[in-house]
Design a protein around this motif. Structure first.
Motif, short mmCIF file in Angstrom:
data_model
loop_
_atom_site.label_atom_id
_atom_site.label_comp_id
_atom_site.label_asym_id
_atom_site.label_seq_id
_atom_site.Cartn_x
_atom_site.Cartn_y
_atom_site.Cartn_z
N TRP A 151 0.95 -1.28 0.01
CA TRP A 151 0.12 0.03 -0.10
C TRP A 151 1.02 1.43 -0.09
O TRP A 151 2.17 1.42 0.72
CB TRP A 151 -0.95 0.29 1.35
CG TRP A 151 -2.04 -0.83 1.36
CD1 TRP A 151 -2.08 -1.79 2.22
CD2 TRP A 151 -3.14 -1.02 0.31
NE1 TRP A 151 -3.33 -2.49 1.94
CE2 TRP A 151 -4.05 -1.97 0.80
CE3 TRP A 151 -3.66 -0.31 -0.55
CZ2 TRP A 151 -5.18 -2.03 0.26
CZ3 TRP A 151 -5.03 -0.45 -1.11
CH2 TRP A 151 -5.47 -1.40 -0.68
N SER A 167 -7.02 2.93 -2.55
CA SER A 167 -5.40 3.53 -2.51
C SER A 167 -4.77 2.89 -3.48
O SER A 167 -4.90 1.90 -4.08
CB SER A 167 -5.07 3.18 -1.12
OG SER A 167 -5.95 3.77 0.00
N GLU A 202 -4.63 8.04 -1.41
CA GLU A 202 -5.96 7.33 -1.91
C GLU A 202 -6.56 7.92 -3.27
O GLU A 202 -5.65 9.07 -3.56
CB GLU A 202 -6.92 7.85 -0.69
CG GLU A 202 -6.69 7.29 0.73
CD GLU A 202 -7.72 7.87 1.73
OE1 GLU A 202 -8.67 8.59 1.16
OE2 GLU A 202 -7.59 7.63 2.77
N ARG A 255 -10.18 -0.72 -0.49
CA ARG A 255 -9.26 -0.85 1.00
C ARG A 255 -9.93 -2.17 1.60
O ARG A 255 -9.49 -2.14 2.90
CB ARG A 255 -9.37 0.22 1.73
CG ARG A 255 -8.52 1.49 1.18
CD ARG A 255 -8.36 2.56 2.02
NE ARG A 255 -9.42 3.44 1.94
CZ ARG A 255 -9.86 4.45 1.12
NH1 ARG A 255 -8.86 4.39 -0.12
NH2 ARG A 255 -10.83 5.00 0.92
#
Length: 117
Positions: free
Chosen positions: A78, A87, A82, A106
């Motif tokens: 990650w 994201s 966003e 997410r």
């Protein structure tokens, strides 16, 4: 992303990941420079893996809908950036030396990596 990393560290932004891949020669070669070499953790063929950057990306796979998938085949990290309901993340795979950029909701579980402020 608040509270994930220790004091003085943070989850990298999408832009910081782009800076890293650009520094390593672009998205088509940076993945190999970021992956752990060999087959201790990665599935064969682990194309391009040299870990010449020292990043030592490992293939943690992903979690989705109560299960874990592709551990050994892909590493997914990650970013803190966003985009709509998702994201941005970066993906390394055993089948190529690329760094792929993706945008996922997410509800997926991917790895996170902290970098020094």
């Amino acid at each position: 992303t608040e509270g994930i990393c220790p004091s003085g560290w943070h989850i990298p932004s999408d832009g910081e990941f782009t800076q890293l891949t650009d520094f390593l020669g672009g998205e088509y070669v940076a993945g190999g420079k970021m992956k752990e070499a060999g087959y201790d953790h990665w599935w064969e063929p682990n194309i391009g893996a040299t870990n010449s950057s020292g990043w030592t990306g490992l293939p943690g796979g992903l979690r989705y809908s109560g299960g874990f998938y592709s551990d050994g085949g892909h590493g997914n990290w990650w970013s803190a950036s966003e985009s709509g309901s998702g994201s941005w993340l970066r993906v390394l795979g055993s089948g190529n030396g690329h760094v792929d950029r993706g945008n996922y909701t997410r509800d997926y579980g991917f790895s996170a990596r902290c970098v020094r402020d």
